[in-house]
Motif scaffolding. Sequence first.
Motif, PDB file in Angstrom:
ATOM      1  N   GLY A   1       0.824  -1.215   0.000  1.00 18.23           N
ATOM      2  CA  GLY A   1       0.000   0.000   0.000  1.00 18.23           C
ATOM      3  C   GLY A   1       0.854   1.259   0.000  1.00 18.23           C
ATOM      4  O   GLY A   1       0.437   2.299   0.519  1.00 18.23           O
TER       5      GLY A   1
ATOM      6  N   SER B   1      -0.139   5.312  -1.482  1.00 15.22           N
ATOM      7  CA  SER B   1      -0.975   6.394  -0.929  1.00 15.22           C
ATOM      8  C   SER B   1      -0.874   6.437   0.586  1.00 15.22           C
ATOM      9  O   SER B   1      -0.370   5.502   1.216  1.00 15.22           O
TER      10      SER B   1
ATOM     11  N   GLY C   1       1.377   4.585   3.730  1.00 17.24           N
ATOM     12  CA  GLY C   1       2.376   3.809   2.994  1.00 17.24           C
ATOM     13  C   GLY C   1       3.254   4.693   2.122  1.00 17.24           C
ATOM     14  O   GLY C   1       4.474   4.494   2.044  1.00 17.24           O
TER      15      GLY C   1
ATOM     16  N   GLY D   1       0.697  -2.461  -4.661  1.00 17.78           N
ATOM     17  CA  GLY D   1      -0.707  -2.063  -4.588  1.00 17.78           C
ATOM     18  C   GLY D   1      -1.433  -2.574  -5.821  1.00 17.78           C
ATOM     19  O   GLY D   1      -0.821  -3.236  -6.678  1.00 17.78           O
ATOM     20  N   ARG D   2      -2.724  -2.254  -5.907  1.00 15.09           N
ATOM     21  CA  ARG D   2      -3.511  -2.706  -7.060  1.00 15.09           C
ATOM     22  C   ARG D   2      -3.556  -1.659  -8.163  1.00 15.09           C
ATOM     23  O   ARG D   2      -3.731  -1.977  -9.323  1.00 15.09           O
TER      24      ARG D   2
ATOM     25  N   LEU E   1      -3.232  -7.999  -3.005  1.00  8.39           N
ATOM     26  CA  LEU E   1      -2.786  -8.800  -1.857  1.00  8.39           C
ATOM     27  C   LEU E   1      -3.868  -9.742  -1.329  1.00  8.39           C
ATOM     28  O   LEU E   1      -3.564 -10.636  -0.541  1.00  8.39           O
TER      29      LEU E   1
ATOM     30  N   GLY F   1      -4.303  -1.913   3.667  1.00  7.08           N
ATOM     31  CA  GLY F   1      -5.485  -2.300   4.430  1.00  7.08           C
ATOM     32  C   GLY F   1      -6.723  -1.626   3.895  1.00  7.08           C
ATOM     33  O   GLY F   1      -6.645  -0.626   3.173  1.00  7.08           O
TER      34      GLY F   1
ATOM     35  N   ILE G   1       0.767  -2.860  10.882  1.00  3.97           N
ATOM     36  CA  ILE G   1      -0.011  -1.652  11.199  1.00  3.97           C
ATOM     37  C   ILE G   1      -1.346  -2.057  11.809  1.00  3.97           C
ATOM     38  O   ILE G   1      -2.149  -2.758  11.193  1.00  3.97           O
ATOM     39  N   SER G   2      -1.556  -1.600  13.021  1.00  4.78           N
ATOM     40  CA  SER G   2      -2.795  -1.884  13.731  1.00  4.78           C
ATOM     41  C   SER G   2      -3.697  -0.642  13.689  1.00  4.78           C
ATOM     42  O   SER G   2      -3.706   0.071  12.677  1.00  4.78           O
ATOM     43  N   SER G   3      -4.402  -0.365  14.748  1.00  4.91           N
ATOM     44  CA  SER G   3      -5.389   0.723  14.715  1.00  4.91           C
ATOM     45  C   SER G   3      -5.933   0.941  16.127  1.00  4.91           C
ATOM     46  O   SER G   3      -5.815   0.064  16.986  1.00  4.91           O
TER      47      SER G   3
ATOM     48  N   ILE H   1      -5.576   9.514  11.315  1.00  6.95           N
ATOM     49  CA  ILE H   1      -4.571  10.138  10.452  1.00  6.95           C
ATOM     50  C   ILE H   1      -5.256  10.610   9.173  1.00  6.95           C
ATOM     51  O   ILE H   1      -6.088   9.878   8.612  1.00  6.95           O
TER      52      ILE H   1
HETATM   53  P1  NDP Z   1      -5.207   4.445   2.185  1.00  8.92           P
HETATM   54  O1  NDP Z   1      -6.572   4.042   1.795  1.00  8.92           O
HETATM   55  O2  NDP Z   1      -4.651   5.756   1.781  1.00  8.92           O
HETATM   56  O3  NDP Z   1      -4.139   3.349   1.720  1.00  8.92           O
HETATM   57  C1  NDP Z   1      -4.381   1.987   1.758  1.00  8.92           C
HETATM   58  C2  NDP Z   1      -3.412   1.343   0.789  1.00  8.92           C
HETATM   59  O4  NDP Z   1      -3.614  -0.068   0.815  1.00  8.92           O
HETATM   60  C3  NDP Z   1      -3.612   1.810  -0.636  1.00  8.92           C
HETATM   61  O5  NDP Z   1      -2.384   2.290  -1.148  1.00  8.92           O
HETATM   62  C4  NDP Z   1      -4.071   0.569  -1.389  1.00  8.92           C
HETATM   63  O6  NDP Z   1      -3.478   0.501  -2.657  1.00  8.92           O
HETATM   64  C5  NDP Z   1      -3.553  -0.562  -0.503  1.00  8.92           C
HETATM   65  N1  NDP Z   1      -4.393  -1.745  -0.630  1.00  8.92           N
HETATM   66  C6  NDP Z   1      -5.649  -1.936  -0.159  1.00  8.92           C
HETATM   67  N2  NDP Z   1      -6.107  -3.139  -0.509  1.00  8.92           N
HETATM   68  C7  NDP Z   1      -5.126  -3.738  -1.216  1.00  8.92           C
HETATM   69  C8  NDP Z   1      -5.003  -4.981  -1.881  1.00  8.92           C
HETATM   70  N3  NDP Z   1      -5.990  -5.893  -1.887  1.00  8.92           N
HETATM   71  N4  NDP Z   1      -3.860  -5.260  -2.533  1.00  8.92           N
HETATM   72  C9  NDP Z   1      -2.852  -4.359  -2.563  1.00  8.92           C
HETATM   73  N5  NDP Z   1      -2.902  -3.161  -1.955  1.00  8.92           N
HETATM   74  C10 NDP Z   1      -4.031  -2.848  -1.294  1.00  8.92           C
HETATM   75  O7  NDP Z   1      -5.216   4.251   3.768  1.00  8.92           O
HETATM   76  P2  NDP Z   1      -4.225   4.653   4.948  1.00  8.92           P
HETATM   77  O8  NDP Z   1      -2.922   5.147   4.444  1.00  8.92           O
HETATM   78  O9  NDP Z   1      -5.021   5.458   5.879  1.00  8.92           O
HETATM   79  O10 NDP Z   1      -4.038   3.210   5.618  1.00  8.92           O
HETATM   80  C11 NDP Z   1      -2.800   2.519   5.700  1.00  8.92           C
HETATM   81  C12 NDP Z   1      -2.852   1.551   6.869  1.00  8.92           C
HETATM   82  O11 NDP Z   1      -3.008   2.283   8.076  1.00  8.92           O
HETATM   83  C13 NDP Z   1      -4.029   0.558   6.820  1.00  8.92           C
HETATM   84  O12 NDP Z   1      -3.597  -0.696   7.272  1.00  8.92           O
HETATM   85  C14 NDP Z   1      -5.022   1.155   7.791  1.00  8.92           C
HETATM   86  O13 NDP Z   1      -5.858   0.185   8.327  1.00  8.92           O
HETATM   87  C15 NDP Z   1      -4.079   1.747   8.818  1.00  8.92           C
HETATM   88  N6  NDP Z   1      -4.682   2.786   9.649  1.00  8.92           N
HETATM   89  C16 NDP Z   1      -5.070   3.996   9.130  1.00  8.92           C
HETATM   90  C17 NDP Z   1      -5.628   4.961   9.962  1.00  8.92           C
HETATM   91  C18 NDP Z   1      -6.045   6.310   9.476  1.00  8.92           C
HETATM   92  O14 NDP Z   1      -6.611   7.084  10.272  1.00  8.92           O
HETATM   93  N7  NDP Z   1      -5.810   6.666   8.244  1.00  8.92           N
HETATM   94  C19 NDP Z   1      -5.829   4.701  11.375  1.00  8.92           C
HETATM   95  C20 NDP Z   1      -5.364   3.415  11.817  1.00  8.92           C
HETATM   96  C21 NDP Z   1      -4.823   2.503  10.980  1.00  8.92           C
HETATM   97  P3  NDP Z   1      -4.307   0.245  -4.014  1.00  8.92           P
HETATM   98  O15 NDP Z   1      -5.508   1.112  -3.966  1.00  8.92           O
HETATM   99  O16 NDP Z   1      -3.305   0.591  -5.083  1.00  8.92           O
HETATM  100  O17 NDP Z   1      -4.624  -1.216  -4.001  1.00  8.92           O
END
Ligand code: NDP
Length: 248
Positions: A12, A15, A18, A36-37, A60, A88, A136-138, A184
């Motif tokens: 990920g 964006s 990540g 990522g996808r 993934l 995630g 990465i948790s939450s 975040i």
């Molecule tokens: P974003 O939605 O910005 O990023 C999520 C990333 O995960 C994307 O780049 C996406 O890439 C990738 N992704 C999702 N599903 C798949 C898949 N099946 N295969 C490959 N890549 C995948 O979210 P955040 O940056 O906010 O989240 C990042 C992590 O932080 C996550 O684990 C989230 O649970 C955790 N988190 C975030 C919080 C927040 O407040 N933002 C709070 C607590 C935890 P693509 O679209 O290219 O597949």
Amino acid sequence: MDQSKKLAIVTGGGSGIGLATTEAFVKNGIQTIIIGRDENKLKEASSNLGELCAYRVYDLSETSGMPALISEIVASFGAPDILVNNAGINMKKPFTEVTDDDFKLIIQTNLNAVFSLTREVVKVMLPKGSGSIINISSMSSQYGIPYVIAYTATKSAIEGMTRAMATELSPMGIRVNCVAPGFIATAMSTKALSNDPQRMNKVMSRTPMGKLGEPADVAQSILYLASDAAKYVTGVVLPVDGGNSIGF
Ligand code: NDP
């Protein structure tokens, strides 16, 4: 911080948290492969960050292809030193409206994928006798949050797996840690909070620092845990949350 010659995989990495992590890694000389996808997102990140950032397009949730994915990365770049299991997805729905398929999709992406990918990466870290894995948790595993049942299940499991992996793998030189971001400012939190002022107020009222975090705030803690500065740190869950997890 001299991290030169290190190789990282950030899932990920195109964006949000990540991408910020990848930026921090590249700035510190770490060759980083983002997964990522969405090829457009990955390509843009990679061309902005230059030759230290490469990408692989991979969904993934398809765990069966992971051995081939990791073999190809190892053949092209060598064995990774760092794995950040950041990718995630979330789903906000009332408990009784969550279908079995909804639940499975979140479990597959946020939990099963983390297990399968980490297993393949650990296989190539073990012969080197070193490695750093960051999960990465939450906040959903620090306290109860309504409407995110599947997400909560995965993030609670991630914390347990972090401790189990840390006890099993640290004797072999592989540190395993976890970062628990608070709220975040990313696409994920915008989706969950922008149309829900009540939830946003709730978040703010229990965040002593009184604001959302930035992706870079989380990235810096991931960089620390990945680096040799954390060489005696394993099995921790580090909240990066403006105090949200201890807020009143
Ligand atoms: P974003 O939605 O910005 O990023 C999520 C990333 O995960 C994307 O780049 C996406 O890439 C990738 N992704 C999702 N599903 C798949 C898949 N099946 N295969 C490959 N890549 C995948 O979210 P955040 O940056 O906010 O989240 C990042 C992590 O932080 C996550 O684990 C989230 O649970 C955790 N988190 C975030 C919080 C927040 O407040 N933002 C709070 C607590 C935890 P693509 O679209 O290219 O597949």
